[in-house]
Scaffold this motif. Structure first.
Motif, mmCIF file in Angstrom:
data_model
loop_
_atom_site.group_PDB
_atom_site.id
_atom_site.type_symbol
_atom_site.label_atom_id
_atom_site.label_comp_id
_atom_site.label_asym_id
_atom_site.label_seq_id
_atom_site.Cartn_x
_atom_site.Cartn_y
_atom_site.Cartn_z
ATOM 1 N N GLU A 215 -7.603 -2.674 -7.709
ATOM 2 C CA GLU A 215 -8.144 -1.378 -7.768
ATOM 3 C C GLU A 215 -8.926 -1.297 -6.394
ATOM 4 O OE1 GLU A 215 -8.672 0.322 -12.318
ATOM 5 O OE2 GLU A 215 -10.481 0.050 -10.963
ATOM 6 N N THR A 216 -8.560 -0.261 -5.528
ATOM 7 C CA THR A 216 -8.963 -0.172 -4.204
ATOM 8 C C THR A 216 -9.104 1.230 -3.897
ATOM 9 O OG1 THR A 216 -9.046 -0.583 -1.945
ATOM 10 C CG2 THR A 216 -6.996 -0.602 -3.243
ATOM 11 N N ASP A 217 -9.983 1.665 -2.794
ATOM 12 C CA ASP A 217 -10.131 3.152 -2.467
ATOM 13 C C ASP A 217 -9.054 3.354 -1.480
ATOM 14 O OD1 ASP A 217 -12.181 3.809 -4.024
ATOM 15 O OD2 ASP A 217 -13.705 3.631 -2.649
ATOM 16 N N ALA A 218 -8.544 2.224 -0.824
ATOM 17 C CA ALA A 218 -7.536 2.358 0.315
ATOM 18 C C ALA A 218 -6.337 3.202 -0.275
ATOM 19 C CB ALA A 218 -6.913 0.944 0.641
ATOM 20 N N LYS A 219 -5.983 4.266 0.293
ATOM 21 C CA LYS A 219 -4.779 4.867 -0.249
ATOM 22 C C LYS A 219 -3.443 4.330 0.581
ATOM 23 C CE LYS A 219 -7.535 8.314 -1.979
ATOM 24 N NZ LYS A 219 -8.322 7.463 -2.017
ATOM 25 N N ILE A 220 -2.582 3.505 -0.149
ATOM 26 C CA ILE A 220 -1.354 2.984 0.519
ATOM 27 C C ILE A 220 -0.249 3.639 -0.221
ATOM 28 C CG2 ILE A 220 -0.316 0.591 0.734
ATOM 29 C CD1 ILE A 220 -3.157 -0.552 0.202
ATOM 30 N N PRO A 221 0.489 4.496 0.711
ATOM 31 C CA PRO A 221 1.730 5.307 0.066
ATOM 32 C C PRO A 221 2.671 4.488 -0.124
ATOM 33 C CG PRO A 221 0.923 6.062 2.385
ATOM 34 C CD PRO A 221 0.387 4.854 2.128
#
Ligand code: FAD
Length: 345
Positions: A215-221
């Motif tokens: 889980e991470t806050d990075a938004k990787i589309p």
């Protein structure tokens, strides 16, 4: 009297059952939950080998049929399993940029390999950009298998127990297993094939693979590929699949601290934002010495078939391999020689 007994309900067994249903054959399936490969796999479909920028064997040719079959499952269960997601291959320097441009101009490759992008992806630095692959994505195999399990259980077609090879009696016109009779049997046990006395002479090597869910806050589309893959978990926003390892000695489904360390080291080279590991899983890929599927029938018993050897690309290879095997067992159509087990005679 059934038409078929199928042993194993991973992507191979599922693909064969689809053939049976499409051809109005009745069947019963055995699964003992001993192998995890399909359930823990990333489920990615991508016909390009991302190390060398070359086509994977027959993958581009087989992909449309694979997608068609998974679409049929979507219609049947009223769910979305196929998620088209571009793959962004992080490029390491000018040489790789050039190699990408050259490879993306070649036939077949040009259908998938596109421009070099300098898009900013949250949490990831890529000074040389990314080679973009289109027409790729993820099939949510674990959700699909759950739905298939549920349906087959409700229809009394799934027997959740170990298939005991010693109790199989083969006659010319039919086979008998305990109190079940069927015209034919197909084994699709993944690495479980090692226990199968009818086919365990085949050179199935098995390659253990481990993955992490983070889980991470990075938004990787996109799916980002460097030394590891980071792929969005299509079932849970904010979670990402990180994988996978390759190990040739250990043949257990047990996650190891070494694999976690290895994956986290690679992950930290790619992702600079904080993350938390929420899951680690392991499975054995049914890999074959020559990296081709194992399909065909037993030398002595034509009513005993095998569907295995899906290796690292089960999502793409299994549907076509299942179709070819079914046509071979029912209509005596020849199997492509690269996937016929008689190549090891
Ligand atoms: C970490 C990892 C990541 C991967 N990523 C991808 C990916 O992104 N894309 C891709 O295409 N492929 C991927 N793969 C490979 C892919 O998972 C395999 O090619 C595929 O799952 C093989 O499917 P299978 O049905 O042959 O075997 P399995 O999925 O292993 O299924 C075999 C089934 O047979 C059952 N069985 C075995 N023996 C018996 C018995 N005696 N009695 C009853 N039941 C039995 C098992 O319990 C199991 O359910 C990955 C694999 C791993 C491990």
């Amino acid at each position: 009297m059934y038409d078929y007994i199928v042993v194993g309900l991973g992507v191979a067994g599922f693909s064969f059952i689809q053939q049976l249903e499409e051809n109005r054959q009745n069947f019963v399936v055995f699964d003992n939950n001993s192998q995890q490969s399909t359930r823990i796999a990333g489920g990615m479909f991508n016909p390009v080998i991302l190390k060398r920028f070359t086509p994977a064997w027959q993958a581009a040719e087989m992909l449309p049929y694979a997608l068609l079959q998974f679409q049929k499952a979507e219609l049947k269960y009223g769910k979305k399993y196929i998620h088209y997601i571009d793959i962004y291959r992080k490029l390491t320097g000018v040489e790789e940029q050039n190699n990408w441009t050259v490879a993306s101009d070649k036939p077949v490759m040009r259908d998938f390999m596109r421009e070099i992008s300098h898009e900013k992806i949250d949490g990831i630095e890529a000074p040389y950009g990314f080679g973009v692959l289109r027409g790729t994505g993820i099939v949510n195999m674990s959700e699909l298998l759950n739905d298939v399990h549920q349906e087959l259980s409700a229809q009394n077609k799934l027997i959740k127990e170990n298939f005991d090879y010693n109790q199989l009696h083969i006659h010319e016109e039919y086979i008998e297993y305990k109190n079940i009779k069927a015209r034919k049997i197909v084994f699709a046990e993944g690495f479980g094939l090692k226990n199968n006395p009818f086919f365990n002479h085949l050179p199935l090597m098995g390659t253990k693979g481990e993955m992490l869910m983070i889980e991470t806050d990075a938004k990787i589309p996109h799916i980002v590929k460097s030394n590891v893959f980071i792929a969005p978990n299509v079932a849970q926003k904010g979670q990402y699949y990180v994988g996978a390892t390759y190990h040739w000695e250990d043949k257990t489904n047990i996650p190891t601290p070494e694999a976690r360390k290895h994956l986290e080291e690679k992950l930290q080279q790619l992702l600079y934002k904080p993350y938390k590991v929420v899951l680690q899983k392991a499975g054995i890929r049914p890999t074959v010495i020559d990296r081709r599927p194992l399909t065909g029938t037993h030398k002595k018993y034509k009513n005993v078939g095998i569907l295995n050897g899906m290796g690292t690309r089960g999502v793409i290879l299994a549907p076509t391999s299942a179709k070819k095997l079914f046509q071979h067992m029912e209509f005596e159509m020849p199997l492509p020689k690269e996937m016929n087990i008689n190549r090891f005679d």
